[in-house]
Enzyme design. Sequence first.
Site, short mmCIF file in Angstrom:
data_model
loop_
_atom_site.label_atom_id
_atom_site.label_comp_id
_atom_site.label_asym_id
_atom_site.label_seq_id
_atom_site.Cartn_x
_atom_site.Cartn_y
_atom_site.Cartn_z
N GLY A 160 1.45 24.61 -22.25
CA GLY A 160 1.22 24.81 -20.82
C GLY A 160 -0.27 24.99 -20.61
O GLY A 160 -1.07 24.64 -21.47
N ARG A 161 -0.61 25.58 -19.48
CA ARG A 161 -2.05 25.74 -19.15
C ARG A 161 -2.81 26.46 -20.26
O ARG A 161 -3.89 26.04 -20.66
CB ARG A 161 -2.20 26.57 -17.88
N ILE A 162 -2.24 27.60 -20.72
CA ILE A 162 -3.01 28.42 -21.66
C ILE A 162 -3.08 27.75 -23.04
O ILE A 162 -4.13 27.75 -23.68
CB ILE A 162 -2.43 29.86 -21.72
N SER A 258 1.02 35.86 -26.04
CA SER A 258 1.94 35.49 -24.96
C SER A 258 2.81 36.68 -24.54
O SER A 258 2.42 37.44 -23.66
CB SER A 258 2.77 34.28 -25.38
N ARG A 259 3.95 36.86 -25.19
CA ARG A 259 4.80 38.02 -24.93
C ARG A 259 5.32 38.54 -26.26
O ARG A 259 5.67 37.75 -27.16
CB ARG A 259 5.97 37.66 -24.01
N GLU A 288 5.81 47.95 -25.32
CA GLU A 288 4.42 48.31 -25.00
C GLU A 288 4.40 49.60 -24.21
O GLU A 288 5.23 49.76 -23.32
CB GLU A 288 3.75 47.18 -24.21
N HIS A 310 -2.72 44.51 -25.08
CA HIS A 310 -2.36 43.56 -24.01
C HIS A 310 -3.62 43.33 -23.14
O HIS A 310 -3.62 43.63 -21.94
CB HIS A 310 -1.19 44.07 -23.17
N ALA A 312 -5.68 40.35 -23.29
CA ALA A 312 -6.21 38.98 -23.28
C ALA A 312 -6.82 38.59 -21.94
O ALA A 312 -7.84 37.92 -21.90
CB ALA A 312 -5.12 38.00 -23.70
C1 GLV Z 1 -0.38 38.92 -18.79
O1 GLV Z 1 0.19 39.08 -19.80
C2 GLV Z 1 0.11 38.12 -17.72
O2 GLV Z 1 1.24 37.62 -17.79
O3 GLV Z 1 -0.62 37.96 -16.74
#
Ligand code: GLV
Length: 361
Positions: A160-162, A258-259, A288, A310, A312
């Site tokens: 995807g985008r990321i 990601s997750r 988390e 978390h 990023a």
């Molecule tokens: C961060 O984890 C987001 O989904 O924006």
Amino acid sequence: MNTFRIFSTCNIGEEALERLTKRGYQLEVYNEIDPPPKALILEKVRSGIDGLITTLRDAIDEEVFNAGIGSLKVVAQDAVGFDNIDREAANQCKIPFTNTAEVLTDATAEFALFMLGCVSRKLYSSELIVRNRVWKTWHPFSPILGDEVTGKTVGVVGTGRIGKAFAAKCLGLEVDLLCADPFPDEAFVKDFQKLLDLRFELGLSKKGNTIRYTTIENLLGSADYVSLHVPLSDETYHLIEEHALHKMKKTAYLINSSRGPIVDEDALHAAVKQGQIAGAALDVFETEPLPEDSPLRDSEIVERVRLFHHFASGTRETRLSPDPEIGMAGRCVQGLIDVLEGNYGGNPNNMPFVVNKEAFE
Ligand code: GLV
């Protein structure tokens, strides 16, 4: 002037929130660092608020949406991921929800690359060697060595985008790229290959690098770095579990921005500890914040596992800019405004930041 009532479960950024108050909105912000209890969110929704601003820490489930029927007009999530929001319930209640896709793509992609570099080149251990006065002299290999990234193979799980932005940020490292995605974007790979070929022609890379789609199994078995860029869903839950980790090379690293629940942390701990993979860098966790008793805190694997909070998307620009084209806060507020003020002809289906467009077709 507008008289919309908004409850924000978090101070997502003063400047962006001011855009609401300047428009006459009545805004109540839960100004604690910790998220509000679910009961408070329910109370606010039941009190008839028009808009709810949420973060990924808030469980916006059926109960919340049902409580909002007839009054709640929009849920604006200050994140790209929305696995905390019950999409089906939102659709049943015909309440649109928005997210902040795109504005955090670069921040997240660059962080994934930096995590990769950090764990592979042992940046954390190197700093500790200096700080703990272990560094006595320069030596070719003592006390540690890292693994060079240049020229290796990087696996991108999810394009995807990321995932695509992450691939682009790898360009200067002259790596080969293996991509896996249930919906391959062949045009992207074709264009990217042209770029790799051009770099080679211009003498900007020593060898002609390649990019291609493959199966997740092949990617796991061939990549030196496996970077995860998939949303959390029933299909991706524990995508990286014991068997997947066993497929990876002993010299490979896992990177997750990601997750958390996409990786089985118990299996990851075992894989690193037993030397089935070289290491991992994680920005997200199954729970988390990371629990006190998490196996990932095992001191025996500390050199090979990097853990982040978390973080990023955590740049000043990306988190706080009030500009919807730059910041999550700006985009979140804009998504809310679009729905409440009936922009785009008042149809959520046409609004760029609404996620559950299908409910309004
Ligand atoms: C961060 O984890 C987001 O989904 O924006």
